[in-house]
Enzyme design. Structure first.
Site, short mmCIF file in Angstrom:
data_model
loop_
_atom_site.label_atom_id
_atom_site.label_comp_id
_atom_site.label_asym_id
_atom_site.label_seq_id
_atom_site.Cartn_x
_atom_site.Cartn_y
_atom_site.Cartn_z
N ARG A 53 13.95 45.18 33.16
CA ARG A 53 13.27 46.28 33.87
C ARG A 53 11.76 46.12 33.76
O ARG A 53 11.01 46.51 34.65
CB ARG A 53 13.74 47.63 33.30
CG ARG A 53 12.86 48.79 33.72
CD ARG A 53 13.53 50.15 33.63
NE ARG A 53 14.32 50.40 32.43
CZ ARG A 53 13.81 50.64 31.22
NH1 ARG A 53 12.51 50.66 31.01
NH2 ARG A 53 14.62 50.86 30.20
N TYR A 105 6.75 58.67 58.28
CA TYR A 105 8.21 58.43 58.22
C TYR A 105 8.88 59.71 57.69
O TYR A 105 8.40 60.31 56.71
CB TYR A 105 8.50 57.22 57.32
CG TYR A 105 9.95 57.10 56.97
CD1 TYR A 105 10.92 57.06 57.98
CD2 TYR A 105 10.38 57.07 55.66
CE1 TYR A 105 12.27 56.97 57.67
CE2 TYR A 105 11.73 56.98 55.33
CZ TYR A 105 12.67 56.94 56.35
OH TYR A 105 14.00 56.86 56.04
N ASP A 176 0.11 53.04 53.92
CA ASP A 176 1.45 52.49 54.12
C ASP A 176 1.32 51.45 55.24
O ASP A 176 1.11 51.81 56.40
CB ASP A 176 2.44 53.61 54.48
CG ASP A 176 3.87 53.09 54.63
OD1 ASP A 176 4.03 51.93 55.04
OD2 ASP A 176 4.81 53.86 54.36
N LYS A 201 11.56 46.14 55.79
CA LYS A 201 11.23 45.95 57.20
C LYS A 201 10.70 44.53 57.43
O LYS A 201 11.38 43.57 57.14
CB LYS A 201 10.25 47.05 57.62
CG LYS A 201 10.69 48.45 57.19
CD LYS A 201 11.99 48.85 57.85
CE LYS A 201 12.55 50.20 57.55
NZ LYS A 201 12.53 50.81 56.27
#
Ligand code: P1T
Length: 386
Positions: A53, A105, A176, A201
């Site tokens: 992690r 979004y 973004d 994306k």
């Protein structure tokens, strides 16, 4: 001796983040599917590797590659774009004021209003395509959160103005960059502090992996962001990091083709008698076309349009398309189509959507890298159904 020229974007996309491994010469990073690392003595991890992690070589390779491509000092990757945004919010404290675009979004809007507000963060949703917004930026703004082009209306933020205004009031500026990608614009090089990506994306580019990234301009941010990534445990898996890096290698090529096809599709739609409106930053009819020409190197792969009719006609068209799959998401090699109102932006109240111009008949295309002529022909046959 002359200074070596900085490699171009296409070269960096292919090479950034990984040198062929010393031992084997592996040209791609191995997928380090390990949760933990052996220690030689208690509290003495080898080379600092304790737990996956916190440290994982495959993830580090992707993180470093993304930081390089955006012109940042450090990068962090996450299990989704939403996990990246959530982790950024975790660095804030109750009472902090976030000024953000009113066209975001739908999932980001939901996170801000349904989760962020519950933890005492304050959000102002404003028109970040309007330069006046930045003249009047509240003095107590902590974070300016921008999407450009925005999702779904493809509105642009005047980045230089926004970044200067954010810094004037002492706020951090986060962009973004999911829609444009660093292939078309690099806001950190204009002074922005953070970049967010849904790497799901264009970055990964093949619709086979969900992921996110948070990249910072300054090295001084590294410790805090790493602390929050590790504390929240929002990391992506080594396998997902590998897939994302594999996709990233062709980003420059893919974006060229996405942009070329999107322009061809946008022009064809604009000339079509059944289409009342086309939104594409690369078209002179876009209200911010001038700005697009100065801050983006091309118009991007996303196109929106409205049909003469309403929701029913739009539904007929999107269900008649053959190469454009009816699906949420964007940025993969294959073309996708969706209706933002009942799909990606359903979590935004209907009155707010109407006020913004996200009509029930608005169609959003993610134009893929197929042959442009086939995509235009597909749209023409679908429009002929109404
Ligand atoms: O889906 P995820 O990887 O969690 O990313 C969220 C996200 C963040 N920012 C932008 C600009 C986005 O477009 C998205 C996700 N968007 C879609 C799924 C969509 O179809 O618009």
């Amino acid at each position: 001796m002359s200074t070596p020229k900085k490699p171009g974007f296409g070269t960096l996309a292919v090479h950034a983040g990984w040198e062929p491994e010393e031992k084997t010469g592996a040209v791609m990073p191995p997928i380090y599917m390990t949760s933990t690392y052996v220690q030689d003595a208690p509290g003495q991890p080898r080379e600092g590797f304790e737990y996956s992690r916190t440290q994982n070589i495959t993830r580090f390779a992707l993180q470093d590659a993304l930081a390089t491509l955006e012109g940042g000092a450090c990068g962090f990757t996450f299990t989704s774009g939403m996990a990246a945004i959530t982790t950024l919010l975790l660095t804030l404290k109750p009472g902090d004021r976030i000024v953000c675009g009113d066209d975001l979004y739908g999932g980001t809007y939901r996170l801000f209003t349904k989760v962020g507000e519950r933890f005492g963060l304050r959000f102002d949703f404003v028109d970040t395509s309007d330069p006046m917004t930045f003249e009047n930026l509240p003095e107590d703004t902590t974070l300016l959160y921008l999407e450009t082009p925005s999702n779904p209306l493809l509105k642009l933020v005047p980045l230089e103005l926004a970044i200067a205004a954010g810094h004037r009031v002492g706020a951090d500026v986060c962009v973004d960059n999911t829609f444009a990608t660093p292939a078309l614009q690099q806001p950190l090089t204009l002074g922005a502090d953070f970049i967010i990506h849904s790497t799901t994306k264009y970055i990964a580019g093949h619709s086979d992996v969900v992921g996110g990234a948070l990249i910072a301009r300054e090295e001084s941010r590294k410790e805090d962001l790493w602390f929050h990534q590790n504390s929240a445990g929002t990391v992506n898996s080594p396998f997902d990091a590998f897939l994302t890096l594999r996709g990233l290698r062709t980003l420059a090529l893919r974006m060229d083709r996405h942009c070329q096809n999107a322009l061809q599709v946008a022009k064809a739609l604009e000339a079509h008698p059944k289409v009342t409106k086309v939104i594409y930053p690369g078209l002179p009819s876009h209200p911010q076309h001038e700005l697009a020409s100065t801050q983006m190197s091309a118009g991007g792969g996303m196109v929106c349009f409205e049909i003469d009719g309403g929701a029913d006609e739009a539904a007929t068209v999107v269900q008649s398309l053959k190469f454009f799959a009816l699906a949420e998401s964007l940025g993969g090699v294959e073309s996708l189509v969706e209706l933002p109102a009942p799909m990606t932006h359903a979590s935004i109240p209907a009155e707010t959507r109407a006020a913004l111009g996200i009509t029930d008949g608005l169609v959003r295309l993610s134009v893929g890298i197929e042959d442009g002529d086939d995509l235009v022909a597909d749209l023409e046959q679908a429009l002929a159904q109404i």
